[in-house]
Design a protein around this motif. Structure first.
Motif, PDB file in Angstrom:
ATOM      1  N   PHE A   1     -19.849 -29.125  61.543  1.00 44.11           N
ATOM      2  CA  PHE A   1     -20.610 -29.695  62.655  1.00 44.11           C
ATOM      3  C   PHE A   1     -20.595 -28.789  63.886  1.00 44.11           C
ATOM      4  O   PHE A   1     -21.146 -29.143  64.926  1.00 44.11           O
ATOM      5  N   VAL A   2     -19.959 -27.638  63.771  1.00 45.80           N
ATOM      6  CA  VAL A   2     -20.010 -26.619  64.829  1.00 45.80           C
ATOM      7  C   VAL A   2     -21.215 -25.733  64.522  1.00 45.80           C
ATOM      8  O   VAL A   2     -21.199 -24.971  63.560  1.00 45.80           O
ATOM      9  N   LEU A   3     -22.253 -25.834  65.359  1.00 47.30           N
ATOM     10  CA  LEU A   3     -23.554 -25.234  65.038  1.00 47.30           C
ATOM     11  C   LEU A   3     -23.934 -24.188  66.077  1.00 47.30           C
ATOM     12  O   LEU A   3     -24.707 -24.454  67.006  1.00 47.30           O
ATOM     13  N   PRO A   4     -23.416 -22.959  65.938  1.00 45.61           N
ATOM     14  CA  PRO A   4     -23.682 -21.935  66.961  1.00 45.61           C
ATOM     15  C   PRO A   4     -25.144 -21.528  67.052  1.00 45.61           C
ATOM     16  O   PRO A   4     -25.587 -21.069  68.115  1.00 45.61           O
ATOM     17  N   ASN A   5     -25.904 -21.690  65.981  1.00 40.74           N
ATOM     18  CA  ASN A   5     -27.306 -21.263  65.995  1.00 40.74           C
ATOM     19  C   ASN A   5     -28.274 -22.400  66.293  1.00 40.74           C
ATOM     20  O   ASN A   5     -29.490 -22.208  66.201  1.00 40.74           O
ATOM     21  N   HIS A   6     -27.757 -23.553  66.648  1.00 42.02           N
ATOM     22  CA  HIS A   6     -28.621 -24.681  66.977  1.00 42.02           C
ATOM     23  C   HIS A   6     -29.314 -24.436  68.315  1.00 42.02           C
ATOM     24  O   HIS A   6     -28.763 -23.806  69.222  1.00 42.02           O
ATOM     25  N   ARG A   7     -30.530 -24.957  68.448  1.00 43.10           N
ATOM     26  CA  ARG A   7     -31.304 -24.745  69.678  1.00 43.10           C
ATOM     27  C   ARG A   7     -30.570 -25.281  70.906  1.00 43.10           C
ATOM     28  O   ARG A   7     -30.608 -24.679  71.984  1.00 43.10           O
ATOM     29  N   GLY A   8     -29.895 -26.413  70.751  1.00 42.62           N
ATOM     30  CA  GLY A   8     -29.161 -26.985  71.884  1.00 42.62           C
ATOM     31  C   GLY A   8     -28.026 -26.093  72.341  1.00 42.62           C
ATOM     32  O   GLY A   8     -27.745 -25.987  73.545  1.00 42.62           O
ATOM     33  N   THR A   9     -27.372 -25.420  71.395  1.00 40.93           N
ATOM     34  CA  THR A   9     -26.310 -24.478  71.762  1.00 40.93           C
ATOM     35  C   THR A   9     -26.891 -23.338  72.582  1.00 40.93           C
ATOM     36  O   THR A   9     -26.283 -22.878  73.559  1.00 40.93           O
ATOM     37  N   GLY A  10     -28.077 -22.876  72.220  1.00 44.54           N
ATOM     38  CA  GLY A  10     -28.740 -21.821  72.987  1.00 44.54           C
ATOM     39  C   GLY A  10     -29.042 -22.242  74.409  1.00 44.54           C
ATOM     40  O   GLY A  10     -28.971 -21.420  75.339  1.00 44.54           O
ATOM     41  N   ARG A  11     -29.349 -23.521  74.615  1.00 45.48           N
ATOM     42  CA  ARG A  11     -29.608 -24.015  75.975  1.00 45.48           C
ATOM     43  C   ARG A  11     -28.345 -23.927  76.835  1.00 45.48           C
ATOM     44  O   ARG A  11     -28.407 -23.577  78.013  1.00 45.48           O
ATOM     45  N   ILE A  12     -27.206 -24.228  76.238  1.00 47.20           N
ATOM     46  CA  ILE A  12     -25.932 -24.113  76.972  1.00 47.20           C
ATOM     47  C   ILE A  12     -25.664 -22.654  77.333  1.00 47.20           C
ATOM     48  O   ILE A  12     -25.291 -22.330  78.465  1.00 47.20           O
ATOM     49  N   LEU A  13     -25.858 -21.748  76.382  1.00 51.68           N
ATOM     50  CA  LEU A  13     -25.546 -20.338  76.628  1.00 51.68           C
ATOM     51  C   LEU A  13     -26.491 -19.715  77.647  1.00 51.68           C
ATOM     52  O   LEU A  13     -26.085 -18.837  78.422  1.00 51.68           O
ATOM     53  N   LYS A  14     -27.729 -20.139  77.660  1.00 48.32           N
ATOM     54  CA  LYS A  14     -28.670 -19.621  78.660  1.00 48.32           C
ATOM     55  C   LYS A  14     -28.178 -19.946  80.065  1.00 48.32           C
ATOM     56  O   LYS A  14     -28.199 -19.098  80.974  1.00 48.32           O
ATOM     57  N   GLU A  15     -27.704 -21.175  80.236  1.00 46.81           N
ATOM     58  CA  GLU A  15     -27.169 -21.577  81.542  1.00 46.81           C
ATOM     59  C   GLU A  15     -25.842 -20.863  81.817  1.00 46.81           C
ATOM     60  O   GLU A  15     -25.577 -20.431  82.947  1.00 46.81           O
ATOM     61  N   ALA A  16     -25.010 -20.720  80.793  1.00 47.95           N
ATOM     62  CA  ALA A  16     -23.706 -20.067  80.962  1.00 47.95           C
ATOM     63  C   ALA A  16     -23.873 -18.616  81.378  1.00 47.95           C
ATOM     64  O   ALA A  16     -23.101 -18.093  82.202  1.00 47.95           O
ATOM     65  N   ARG A  17     -24.849 -17.945  80.823  1.00 50.46           N
ATOM     66  CA  ARG A  17     -25.097 -16.539  81.175  1.00 50.46           C
ATOM     67  C   ARG A  17     -25.374 -16.406  82.666  1.00 50.46           C
ATOM     68  O   ARG A  17     -24.857 -15.500  83.340  1.00 50.46           O
ATOM     69  N   THR A  18     -26.207 -17.289  83.211  1.00 50.21           N
ATOM     70  CA  THR A  18     -26.520 -17.253  84.643  1.00 50.21           C
ATOM     71  C   THR A  18     -25.269 -17.491  85.482  1.00 50.21           C
ATOM     72  O   THR A  18     -25.014 -16.787  86.473  1.00 50.21           O
ATOM     73  N   LEU A  19     -24.485 -18.480  85.093  1.00 54.68           N
ATOM     74  CA  LEU A  19     -23.267 -18.803  85.843  1.00 54.68           C
ATOM     75  C   LEU A  19     -22.252 -17.669  85.778  1.00 54.68           C
ATOM     76  O   LEU A  19     -21.587 -17.352  86.773  1.00 54.68           O
ATOM     77  N   LEU A  20     -22.116 -17.049  84.609  1.00 51.57           N
ATOM     78  CA  LEU A  20     -21.165 -15.944  84.461  1.00 51.57           C
ATOM     79  C   LEU A  20     -21.592 -14.757  85.328  1.00 51.57           C
ATOM     80  O   LEU A  20     -20.752 -14.104  85.962  1.00 51.57           O
ATOM     81  N   GLY A  21     -22.895 -14.490  85.376  1.00 51.60           N
ATOM     82  CA  GLY A  21     -23.389 -13.399  86.217  1.00 51.60           C
ATOM     83  C   GLY A  21     -23.136 -13.657  87.684  1.00 51.60           C
ATOM     84  O   GLY A  21     -22.739 -12.754  88.436  1.00 51.60           O
ATOM     85  N   SER A  22     -23.315 -14.904  88.124  1.00 49.45           N
ATOM     86  CA  SER A  22     -23.078 -15.239  89.533  1.00 49.45           C
ATOM     87  C   SER A  22     -21.602 -15.117  89.893  1.00 49.45           C
ATOM     88  O   SER A  22     -21.240 -14.701  90.991  1.00 49.45           O
TER      89      SER A  22
END
Length: 283
Positions: free
Chosen positions: A131-152
């Motif tokens: 049930f750990v789904l790294p390639n799921h679309r919802g996981t990508g939504r989290i990482l997109k936001e995380a990338r911005t936060l990590l850069g800031s």
């Protein structure tokens, strides 16, 4: 005396079992208590209605007073049907021994067929990783936001796993995933409704983010999926009534898929090797 059948099989099946190739039927034994051998026969296994097509095996013979064992018969589950199942269903495992047209023995066993999103806590615990789904679309939504936060926070948005060999960088990446989850304004919620007492239904990443609801287990598998997609090694820590994710701060892993020794995990946490995360506090 007529021959009899004995089976060792799980009383439950679901998509996770099929996905990981774990056999539902572990063993079938044909016991011949008679004084005459049973000649060539046919053994037919199926899971009705339609969860597994009939598997036919040729049995060369069973001597008088003997036992013939079939280990791990290759009963193929219908993966498409199991993945589409949203509620629990009932089935029957049917095993029949025939000689020509004559039926020599039959055994039937009720089977619970769980929804695709249902975690069966009585199954091997490592199946929770399904049930750990790294390639799921919802996981990508989290990482997109995380990338911005990590850069800031650090001036560099790269989610590059352990390439820098820096605990601080891994901690910063994990924190950005945690803060990204906070931004979706998820509220803590009980598990989805089911009649499960030994396990529970798990909301998939899109369900958590769209419904803005998640249990501790929903959030744990989502956080673990985001860590895995970011190149990090996640864990899920499970105790009675609760689950929380964790992440390795160094590029290591445990020696086995499942570890029951809480003391050894605590030592890794105290040594700064593993970082546990209380995901429900992000709600």
């Amino acid at each position: 005396p007529t021959p009899r059948l004995e089976i060792e099989a799980d009383g439950r099946l679901n998509w996770a079992l099929e996905h990981n190739g774990i056999p539902v039927v572990r063993e079938v034994r044909i016991v011949n208590p008679g004084v005459a051998a049973i000649g060539p026969a046919t053994l037919v296994l199926s899971i009705e209605p339609g969860f597994a097509p009939a598997l036919t095996l040729q049995i060369p013979g069973v001597p008088a007073g003997g036992v013939y064992t079939v280990a791990r018969p290759d009963v193929r589950l219908d993966g498409l049907r199991l993945r589409a199942l949203t509620e629990r269903d009932k089935g029957r495992l049917i095993v029949v021994l025939r000689a020509g047209e004559a039926e020599l023995a039959r055994i039937e066993k009720p089977i619970e067929v769980l929804a695709a999103s249902e975690w069966n806590a009585t199954a091997p615990p490592e199946l929770l990783a399904s049930f750990v789904l790294p390639n799921h679309r919802g996981t990508g939504r989290i990482l997109k936001e995380a990338r911005t936060l990590l850069g800031s926070a650090t001036g560099d948005p790269s989610l590059d796993g352990y390439r820098r060999k820096s605990r601080e960088r891994v901690r910063a990446a994990a924190e950005s995933i945690y803060r990204a989850l906070q931004r979706f304004d998820v509220s803590y919620a009980a598990p989805p409704a089911s009649f499960e007492s030994e396990g529970q239904k798990i909301r998939l990443p899109d369900e958590v983010l769209d419904q803005r609801l998640g249990s501790c287990l929903d959030l744990s598998v989502l956080f673990a999926a985001a860590c895995e997609q970011a190149g990090l090694n996640p864990l899920i820590l499970v105790s009675k009534g609760h689950a929380l994710p964790a992440v390795w701060l160094v590029d290591e892993d445990l020696p086995a898929a499942v570890v029951y020794d809480a003391a050894s995990l605590k030592k890794l946490v105290d040594a700064g090797e593993i970082l546990p995360v209380e995901a429900t506090v992000a709600c």
